[in-house]
Motif scaffolding. Structure first.
Motif, PDB file in Angstrom:
ATOM      1  N   THR A 136       3.967   0.564  -6.464  1.00 25.78           N
ATOM      2  CA  THR A 136       5.014  -0.409  -6.760  1.00 25.78           C
ATOM      3  C   THR A 136       4.550  -1.811  -6.429  1.00 25.78           C
ATOM      4  N   HIS A 137       5.324  -2.783  -6.911  1.00 24.23           N
ATOM      5  CA  HIS A 137       5.043  -4.170  -6.567  1.00 24.23           C
ATOM      6  C   HIS A 137       5.030  -4.351  -5.052  1.00 24.23           C
ATOM      7  N   SER A 138       6.018  -3.732  -4.375  1.00 15.69           N
ATOM      8  CA  SER A 138       6.066  -3.892  -2.926  1.00 15.69           C
ATOM      9  C   SER A 138       4.843  -3.281  -2.258  1.00 15.69           C
ATOM     10  N   SER A 139       4.267  -2.248  -2.850  1.00 17.49           N
ATOM     11  CA  SER A 139       3.075  -1.667  -2.240  1.00 17.49           C
ATOM     12  C   SER A 139       1.864  -2.555  -2.452  1.00 17.49           C
ATOM     13  N   ARG A 140       1.859  -3.316  -3.539  1.00 21.93           N
ATOM     14  CA  ARG A 140       0.749  -4.244  -3.745  1.00 21.93           C
ATOM     15  C   ARG A 140       0.844  -5.411  -2.755  1.00 21.93           C
ATOM     16  N   THR A 141       2.082  -5.784  -2.414  1.00 22.11           N
ATOM     17  CA  THR A 141       2.239  -6.880  -1.462  1.00 22.11           C
ATOM     18  C   THR A 141       2.205  -6.377  -0.030  1.00 22.11           C
ATOM     19  N   HIS A 142       2.445  -5.099   0.174  1.00 28.53           N
ATOM     20  CA  HIS A 142       2.370  -4.495   1.514  1.00 28.53           C
ATOM     21  C   HIS A 142       1.379  -3.338   1.434  1.00 28.53           C
ATOM     22  N   PRO A 143       0.110  -3.566   1.791  1.00 34.05           N
ATOM     23  CA  PRO A 143      -0.936  -2.582   1.559  1.00 34.05           C
ATOM     24  C   PRO A 143      -0.774  -1.269   2.318  1.00 34.05           C
ATOM     25  N   LEU A 144       0.131  -1.213   3.285  1.00 30.70           N
ATOM     26  CA  LEU A 144       0.269   0.006   4.067  1.00 30.70           C
ATOM     27  C   LEU A 144       1.335   0.956   3.524  1.00 30.70           C
ATOM     28  N   LEU A 145       1.945   0.635   2.380  1.00 32.92           N
ATOM     29  CA  LEU A 145       2.954   1.517   1.814  1.00 32.92           C
ATOM     30  C   LEU A 145       2.343   2.892   1.584  1.00 32.92           C
ATOM     31  N   LYS A 146       3.076   3.933   1.934  1.00 32.24           N
ATOM     32  CA  LYS A 146       2.526   5.273   1.949  1.00 32.24           C
ATOM     33  C   LYS A 146       2.993   6.172   0.807  1.00 32.24           C
TER      34      LYS A 146
END
Length: 195
Positions: free
Chosen positions: A7-17
């Protein structure tokens, strides 16, 4: 799932699991669910059920350990964990009924209460239930506890509607497709948020 499926949020937050929730995600989820149900049934009914549950429980713990120790979404760790949850979560419900003799209506109720409890504690502790914020060990623990509870609940509820309510598996499948469609309709037609 690849890095492009994040997701976009995972691209901005690299630790999304967790991966992005797309049509591909749901196809993989349906396939792993069906595989987990079939594998669990085979192991519980055609092998030693105690050894099957212990063995799958150990594989489940290994899969969760690998997933939890990774620093970000890694497809092979994530989907290995999903596969083991699909098998072990199904076994939890099957063993509860077949081995322990708990009626489906009671086990379904217990798993539903457990799921509601997990979600309530998750919301209370983390102030969100968004899977787009799963980037800490505690949030990930809540995420996986929710997934395990939903697999056990889904198996128990499906067996209850098919057997106890005499809908059969086709009738139960159609009922659950209808129920799953309600939040989809609410999301697209009534602007209900995704959580």
């Amino acid at each position: 799932m690849t890095a492009t499926a994040l997701t976009h949020s995972s691209r901005t937050h690299p630790l999304l699991k967790v991966p992005r929730i797309t049509a591909y995600f749901w196809m993989a989820k349906l396939l792993t669910t069906a595989m987990g149900e079939a594998t669990s049934d085979f192991l519980v009914f055609h092998t030693n059920p105690y050894l099957a549950v212990v063995g799958c429980g150990l594989l489940f713990l290994a899969a969760i350990w690998l997933q939890m120790r990774s620093q970000q979404y890694t497809a092979h760790y994530y989907w290995f964990a999903v596969i083991m949850v699909s098998i072990f979560g199904t076994q939890i419900a099957d063993v509860t009924h077949v081995v322990l003799g708990v009626p489906y209506d009671i086990s379904t109720s217990v798993f539903l209460v457990a799921l509601i409890g997990i979600l309530a504690i998750w919301k209370s502790k983390e102030k969100t239930l968004s899977i787009h914020s799963v980037h800490t060990p505690r949030r990930e623990a809540f995420y996986w506890a929710t997934i395990v509870a939903t697999f056990a609940l889904g198996t128990a509820a499906g067996d209850m509607t098919a057997s106890s309510l005499d809908l059969g598996y086709l009738g139960s499948g159609l009922l659950f497709v209808l129920l799953f469609g309600i939040p989809v309709v609410a999301y697209f037609m009534f602007d209900l948020n995704e959580i």
